[in-house]
Write a protein that holds these residues in place. Structure first.
Motif, PDB file in Angstrom:
ATOM      1  N   ASP A 115       6.782   6.802  -4.284  1.00  0.00           N
ATOM      2  CA  ASP A 115       6.695   6.665  -2.829  1.00  0.00           C
ATOM      3  C   ASP A 115       8.054   6.937  -2.196  1.00  0.00           C
ATOM      4  OD1 ASP A 115       4.060   5.929  -3.026  1.00  0.00           O
ATOM      5  OD2 ASP A 115       4.380   3.800  -2.619  1.00  0.00           O
ATOM      6  N   ALA A 116       8.055   7.547  -1.004  1.00  0.00           N
ATOM      7  CA  ALA A 116       9.304   7.755  -0.282  1.00  0.00           C
ATOM      8  C   ALA A 116       9.865   6.407   0.157  1.00  0.00           C
ATOM      9  CB  ALA A 116       9.055   8.645   0.930  1.00  0.00           C
ATOM     10  N   PHE A 122      13.058  -1.132   4.893  1.00  0.00           N
ATOM     11  CA  PHE A 122      13.940  -2.271   5.144  1.00  0.00           C
ATOM     12  C   PHE A 122      13.415  -3.096   6.312  1.00  0.00           C
ATOM     13  CE2 PHE A 122      16.860   0.254   2.609  1.00  0.00           C
ATOM     14  CZ  PHE A 122      17.515  -0.720   1.865  1.00  0.00           C
ATOM     15  N   VAL A 123      12.935  -2.426   7.347  1.00  0.00           N
ATOM     16  CA  VAL A 123      12.376  -3.138   8.497  1.00  0.00           C
ATOM     17  C   VAL A 123      11.204  -4.008   8.036  1.00  0.00           C
ATOM     18  CG1 VAL A 123      11.233  -2.914  10.729  1.00  0.00           C
ATOM     19  CG2 VAL A 123      13.110  -1.352  10.115  1.00  0.00           C
ATOM     20  N   TYR A 124      10.316  -3.432   7.251  1.00  0.00           N
ATOM     21  CA  TYR A 124       9.155  -4.173   6.751  1.00  0.00           C
ATOM     22  C   TYR A 124       9.589  -5.366   5.892  1.00  0.00           C
ATOM     23  CZ  TYR A 124       5.398  -5.444   3.563  1.00  0.00           C
ATOM     24  OH  TYR A 124       4.496  -6.155   2.800  1.00  0.00           O
ATOM     25  N   GLY A 125      10.521  -5.141   4.962  1.00  0.00           N
ATOM     26  CA  GLY A 125      10.958  -6.206   4.071  1.00  0.00           C
ATOM     27  C   GLY A 125      11.598  -7.366   4.819  1.00  0.00           C
ATOM     28  N   ALA A 194      14.917  -3.576   0.560  1.00  0.00           N
ATOM     29  CA  ALA A 194      13.716  -2.940   1.102  1.00  0.00           C
ATOM     30  C   ALA A 194      12.482  -3.373   0.312  1.00  0.00           C
ATOM     31  CB  ALA A 194      13.861  -1.423   1.040  1.00  0.00           C
ATOM     32  N   GLN A 195      11.323  -3.274   0.970  1.00  0.00           N
ATOM     33  CA  GLN A 195      10.047  -3.529   0.306  1.00  0.00           C
ATOM     34  C   GLN A 195       9.059  -2.432   0.708  1.00  0.00           C
ATOM     35  OE1 GLN A 195       8.638  -7.637   0.311  1.00  0.00           O
ATOM     36  NE2 GLN A 195      10.655  -8.370   0.965  1.00  0.00           N
ATOM     37  N   ASP A 196       8.225  -2.037  -0.237  1.00  0.00           N
ATOM     38  CA  ASP A 196       7.301  -0.923  -0.030  1.00  0.00           C
ATOM     39  C   ASP A 196       5.987  -1.439   0.547  1.00  0.00           C
ATOM     40  OD1 ASP A 196       5.742   1.332  -0.130  1.00  0.00           O
ATOM     41  OD2 ASP A 196       6.046   1.736  -2.274  1.00  0.00           O
ATOM     42  N   LYS A 197       5.825  -1.322   1.848  1.00  0.00           N
ATOM     43  CA  LYS A 197       4.631  -1.832   2.523  1.00  0.00           C
ATOM     44  C   LYS A 197       3.358  -1.208   1.957  1.00  0.00           C
ATOM     45  CE  LYS A 197       2.608  -2.423   7.137  1.00  0.00           C
ATOM     46  NZ  LYS A 197       2.803  -2.175   8.592  1.00  0.00           N
TER      47      LYS A 197
END
Length: 554
Positions: A115-116, A122-125, A194-197
């Motif tokens: 995944d890109a 970062f916003v999501y995490g 960061a987290q991968d939504k």
């Protein structure tokens, strides 16, 4: 830590770190031994308690942070000396007032699953962590970032108002409510990664509950952990932006709670390092050339349940009596052959500097007077019992069964405290996971706990006792203390002299009110394989970085 760094005894703008940063097995005259040759090898390490999670929003212990510090990477990373360096962000800058930070990510970043990886992750995490529905125990560490406190408290329902914006796929802008001296350090701390939504959303609460239920942005991928097993691995992550410079073939982990077993495996060559955990072990190896004394920037301390559920513990005289009846020097000396240090305050020696360049712990010690006096303790304890209408008191002190030093520490405390007429002390030893859960739920009477620095600044310790704080497990509250913390982190954030004065005052209030009981500051005796070079150790945050490590034949 991270760490919430409640270990199984239980990470630079502004203040400069004193905390030692050691290149285990690879430092000569302060210069790291390096090699441009990548050797085919796997490192063999262990954890002293079960792995808990790889959910970046939910992890609280140092073992989880150690793994996350290697299988993930933040906007910033750390140099071998502990100072910030570029991570997933190639460049960064801030405004003159320190309130606006801009980060430029490297182009073409990917998660381990392909995944890109973009600024939006970062916003999501960050939004996920501060969202009160997530119930992250580390959301408090976002305090100072615009609207973080209000969102986490449920007063602001708009997650998008959090002070982090993705301008485009590679540009992030962070807005602070006030300057934060520790901000750059925090950008290398896993709670801010960061987290991968796309990956996490279908998993819900199962994120990070096994190695397969997470994706990774760092030098390694975490594999082989099903949520409860004792053996797992870090393997090189081919999608990591700097994969070509990972100098080993990964890390084999196993969980070993028995210090005798871990030492035996080290001596058989099946582990590349081992922490000596008993006085007998330390005595036997203290003259070994393979021994390194590692400052941990950690404090083992006693927390009192002051919710009102435990008779007597809301009485300041009873708490002061217990503090006076704690023989810190004997405990520190007996459990580690003199390696550990009797605490003179909550913030450990060697963590941070004052505004004049001295060790903060020494400055704080001038305002506190933790001592051992059974005579004074007996007098205060009797007065406290009378004030509470009690003639006797039974207290249970809890600690983890996964630690070699917990039982002898409890034994010493029990023997000393029971010199107080009318006091009966019981011991309760539970697994590490249960101790964390009991602590978080305030399901204890007296707790032998541990805290390790998340960053090199006294606030990483002092913040634990603010009213309503998620790590204030005993629910102690004091308005004057809260105000000193507020002043240090807002009005005086960029005024080192005033901030230090606030922090010293905070230590004094903890002492004057017997809010808690610092027992000893932790150092570790580590035997390491001399053939393994460049394992970077940090006494705050994620403890070990492995990507530069390699094995030699000599």
């Amino acid at each position: 830590m991270a760490k919430k760094s409640k270990w199984s005894t239980g990470k630079k703008a502004g203040i400069t770190a004193l905390a030692a940063v050691i290149v285990v097995g690879g430092i000569v005259g302060g210069v790291s031994l390096t090699s441009s040759k990548k050797t085919s090898n796997v490192l063999n390490e262990y954890l002293g308690a079960d792995m808990t999670t790889q959910d970046l929003s939910q992890m609280t212990d140092s073992y989880a942070f150690e793994v996350a510090g290697n299988d993930q990477e933040g906007l910033l990373s750390r140099k071998p000396n502990g100072s910030p360096k570029a991570g997933l962000a190639k460049t960064w800058s801030h405004s003159k007032d320190g309130l606006t930070w801009t980060f430029h990510l490297r182009s073409g970043l990917k998660w381990s699953n392909g995944d890109a990886l973009t600024a939006a992750d970062f916003v999501y995490g960050w939004q996920r962590t501060v969202n009160p529905k997530t119930a992250s125990q580390y959301a408090y560490i976002y305090s100072g970032i615009k609207n973080a406190d209000a969102i986490n408290a449920g007063k602001n329902k708009d997650l998008s108002s959090l002070g982090i914006k993705a301008v485009n796929k590679t540009t992030l802008v962070v807005t602070l409510e006030h300057p934060m001296p520790q901000f750059e350090n925090l950008m290398a701390f896993p709670v801010f990664f960061a987290q991968d939504k796309k990956f996490e959303t279908p998993l819900g609460k199962k994120v990070g509950t096994s190695a397969a239920k997470q994706v990774y942005s760092g030098p390694y991928k975490f594999v082989g952990w099903n949520g409860s097993n004792k053996k797992f691995k870090l393997v090189p992550n081919k999608n990591y932006w700097n994969a070509k410079n990972v100098k080993n073939d990964g890390v084999n982990y196993r969980v070993i709670t028995d210090p005798t077993a871990s030492l035996a495996l080290y001596n058989k060559g099946q582990l590349d390092s081992v922490t000596l955990s008993t006085p007998e072990q330390i005595k036997k190896y203290k003259n070994s050339k393979k021994l390194t004394v590692v400052p941990q920037s950690g404090t083992n301390y006693i927390e009192y349940n002051q919710t009102g559920k435990v008779a007597g513990l809301k009485n300041i005289k009873i708490r002061e009596a217990l503090n006076l009846a704690t023989d810190r020097k004997t405990i520190a000396s007996s459990i580690s052959e003199g390696l550990d240090t009797a605490a003179t305050g909550f913030t450990p020696a060697g963590l941070a500097l004052t505004s004049t360049g001295g060790d903060f712990a020494k400055a704080a010690a001038k305002a506190t007077a933790y001592s051992y006096s059974i005579a004074k303790a007996k007098k205060l304890f009797a007065e406290g019992l009378k004030e509470e209408g009690l003639t006797k008191l039974t207290l249970t002190i809890e600690a983890t069964s996964d630690s070699a030093v917990a039982k002898p520490t409890l034994d010493t405390i029990q023997q000393s405290w029971q010199q107080l007429p009318g006091l009966t002390v019981k011991e309760k030893l539970v697994p590490f996971k249960q101790r964390l859960q009991d602590q978080e739920n305030s399901n204890f009477q007296v707790m032998l706990a541990a805290w390790y620095a998340d960053y090199a600044e006294p606030q990483t310790f002092l913040n634990l006792f603010v009213t309503g704080g998620p790590n204030n497990d005993g629910k102690w509250t004091n308005k004057a203390f809260d105000q000193t913390i507020t002043d240090a982190t807002t009005t005086n954030a960029l005024n080192a002299k005033a901030r230090t004065a606030n922090e010293v005052k905070s230590e004094k209030i903890l002492y004057d009110q017997s809010a808690m009981n610092p027992v000893y500051w932790v150092n570790s005796a580590v035997l390491s394989n001399s053939k393994v070079k460049n394992v970077h150790f940090f006494s705050s945050g994620s403890s070990y970085y492995y990507m530069d490590a390699y094995r030699t034949s000599k």
